[in-house]
Design a protein around this motif. Structure first.
Motif, mmCIF file in Angstrom:
data_model
loop_
_atom_site.group_PDB
_atom_site.id
_atom_site.type_symbol
_atom_site.label_atom_id
_atom_site.label_comp_id
_atom_site.label_asym_id
_atom_site.label_seq_id
_atom_site.Cartn_x
_atom_site.Cartn_y
_atom_site.Cartn_z
ATOM 1 N N ALA A 254 12.078 5.610 -7.940
ATOM 2 C CA ALA A 254 11.612 6.995 -7.285
ATOM 3 C C ALA A 254 10.337 6.509 -6.254
ATOM 4 N N CYS A 255 9.525 5.604 -6.947
ATOM 5 C CA CYS A 255 8.424 5.197 -5.882
ATOM 6 C C CYS A 255 8.959 4.496 -4.693
ATOM 7 N N ASP A 256 9.782 3.593 -4.792
ATOM 8 C CA ASP A 256 10.375 2.998 -3.951
ATOM 9 C C ASP A 256 11.178 3.856 -2.591
ATOM 10 N N GLU A 257 11.729 4.949 -3.237
ATOM 11 C CA GLU A 257 12.330 6.054 -2.312
ATOM 12 C C GLU A 257 11.209 6.685 -1.634
ATOM 13 N N GLY A 258 10.150 6.973 -2.283
ATOM 14 C CA GLY A 258 9.033 7.606 -1.490
ATOM 15 C C GLY A 258 8.394 6.714 -0.537
ATOM 16 N N ALA A 259 8.257 5.477 -0.938
ATOM 17 C CA ALA A 259 7.674 4.678 -0.063
ATOM 18 C C ALA A 259 8.418 4.545 1.596
ATOM 19 N N LEU A 260 9.893 4.460 1.046
ATOM 20 C CA LEU A 260 10.656 4.158 2.269
ATOM 21 C C LEU A 260 10.837 5.452 3.060
ATOM 22 N N ARG B 167 19.447 -0.859 -4.909
ATOM 23 C CA ARG B 167 19.194 0.544 -4.628
ATOM 24 C C ARG B 167 18.545 0.488 -3.308
ATOM 25 N N ILE B 168 17.763 -0.360 -2.986
ATOM 26 C CA ILE B 168 17.170 -0.276 -1.718
ATOM 27 C C ILE B 168 18.001 -0.784 -0.406
ATOM 28 N N ALA B 169 18.832 -1.632 -0.882
ATOM 29 C CA ALA B 169 19.732 -2.141 0.338
ATOM 30 C C ALA B 169 20.927 -1.132 0.572
ATOM 31 N N GLU B 170 21.586 -0.556 -0.591
ATOM 32 C CA GLU B 170 22.695 0.184 -0.329
ATOM 33 C C GLU B 170 22.153 1.566 0.395
ATOM 34 N N ASN B 171 21.050 2.125 -0.052
ATOM 35 C CA ASN B 171 20.673 3.499 0.689
ATOM 36 C C ASN B 171 21.674 4.467 0.412
ATOM 37 N N ARG B 172 22.127 4.599 -0.878
ATOM 38 C CA ARG B 172 23.052 5.680 -1.222
ATOM 39 C C ARG B 172 22.250 7.164 -1.198
ATOM 40 N N LEU C 6 0.891 -1.266 0.042
ATOM 41 C CA LEU C 6 -0.082 0.010 0.049
ATOM 42 C C LEU C 6 0.625 1.253 -0.071
ATOM 43 N N ARG C 7 1.909 1.181 0.599
ATOM 44 C CA ARG C 7 2.787 2.389 0.631
ATOM 45 C C ARG C 7 3.547 2.641 -0.520
ATOM 46 N N HIS C 8 3.757 1.494 -1.230
ATOM 47 C CA HIS C 8 4.419 1.533 -2.548
ATOM 48 C C HIS C 8 3.247 2.191 -3.752
ATOM 49 N N GLU C 9 2.024 1.493 -3.648
ATOM 50 C CA GLU C 9 1.170 2.297 -4.391
ATOM 51 C C GLU C 9 0.677 3.561 -4.010
ATOM 52 N N LEU C 10 0.745 3.937 -2.820
ATOM 53 C CA LEU C 10 0.189 5.350 -2.450
ATOM 54 C C LEU C 10 1.396 6.319 -2.679
ATOM 55 N N ALA C 11 2.768 5.823 -2.718
ATOM 56 C CA ALA C 11 3.847 6.704 -3.220
ATOM 57 C C ALA C 11 3.512 7.154 -4.812
ATOM 58 N N HIS C 12 2.881 6.185 -5.655
ATOM 59 C CA HIS C 12 2.680 6.593 -6.950
ATOM 60 C C HIS C 12 1.369 7.532 -6.882
#
Length: 322
Positions: free
Chosen positions: A233-239, A287-292, A188-194
């Protein structure tokens, strides 16, 4: 049209190179936002100003050259050979309107081909999206979700959860995504980020460019890469909303839920599906794991490169340079 095609090709190739050179060094949302430059160049019918640094200065003036080659004989520069008889001169003068008419007809035919192709592509895009919506309405079931500001539905048979709809978007969950509370929260966080980023409207803008430039493979390349960057970008917004402590569980959920697509996702759907190829999925998880985080030098390089690319592609050739 020729000027837009040349300048947009240079812009898209530059953005593609920048995307690979700075991968993992800039924020994914900034990386995705750069594609807006390509959309603006494709939809802007004219150059903003004439400039000595424009890429069009290096391009021969093709329309002017064609006009000189096809110009009537009596409008060309005077010839040194004066052996032509008055009868020959009159004959060439009579054929001049026919040549001009042939040139006009050729230009009109090309324009009709372009418009016909754009209309046909728009109909195909509309048909595919309507078919997808009709399928969803047949299989969907209401799903109570108090934490979502938009309607949530449960749909069996979908390859992945998705956000569907332009002006009244809705979230569709698969049974696997809705089974466990933690998994459902991440999805839900992923789709709500969209939803919060208005990605459904950006998808519409992307489809408009694809329809208008249906013949240009460079535009389709940009559409494919921008869709991938949209998910990053959506992954970053959700996180950002979930918090850094949920980064690893979020990545594990994506790894478990996202199906590896055997063939590329349809580029004509406006829905924000989560399917991905092996290479794309690996890139997202990394990209999610490294968190650069974006470093100042990389940000400066992006701004400078974007300004330079805009200066050479949003401008026209300087008068008298061709």
């Amino acid at each position: 049209m020729l000027e837009i095609l040349i300048s947009s090709t240079v812009l898209i190739l530059a953005l593609t190179a920048l995307r690979f050179l700075l991968r993992g060094k800039i924020n994914p949302r900034l990386q995705y936002a750069l594609w807006l430059l390509a959309a603006l160049r494709l939809l802007l019918p004219v150059s903003l100003v004439r400039s000595p640094v424009s890429v069009m200065n290096a391009v021969p003036d093709v329309p002017a050259a064609m006009q000189r080659l096809t110009a009537p004989e009596n409008r060309r520069a005077p010839q040194t050979d004066n052996t032509q008889s008055p009868a020959q001169t009159a004959s060439e003068t009579e054929t001049a309107p026919a040549k001009a008419q042939t040139q006009l007809t050729g230009s009109t035919i090309l324009k009709l081909i372009w418009l016909t192709g754009a209309a046909a592509m728009a109909l195909v895009v509309l048909a595919q999206n309507l078919r997808f919506l009709r399928r969803l309405r047949k299989i969907r079931q209401p799903f109570a979700c108090m934490e979502s500001p938009v309607s949530v539905w449960l749909a069996s048979g979908l390859p992945s959860p998705c956000l569907v709809g332009l002006f009244r978007p809705e979230i569709y969950l698969t049974p696997e995504a809705a089974a466990e509370p933690d998994t459902r929260c991440f999805v839900l966080r992923h789709e709500l980020a969209h939803f919060h980023a208005k990605d459904q409207l950006w998808s519409l803008l992307r489809l408009i460019c694809q329809c208008l430039y249906w013949f240009d493979p460079i535009v389709w390349l940009a559409a494919m890469l921008s869709r991938r960057d949209c998910e990053l970008a959506c992954d970053e917004g959700a996180l950002k909303r979930l918090g850094e402590t949920e980064r690893i569980p979020y990545g594990q959920t994506l790894l478990r839920l996202i199906p590896v697509a055997r063939r590329p996702e349809s580029p004509m759907l406006s829905a924000t599906t989560m399917t991905a190829g092996k290479k794309e999925l690996k890139d997202r998880i990394t990209r999610i794991a490294e968190n650069r985080r974006t470093v100042g030098l990389a940000l400066l390089a992006v701004v400078a490169a974007a300004a330079l690319v805009c200066a050479v592609t949003f401008t026209g050739a300087k008068k008298g340079s061709q």
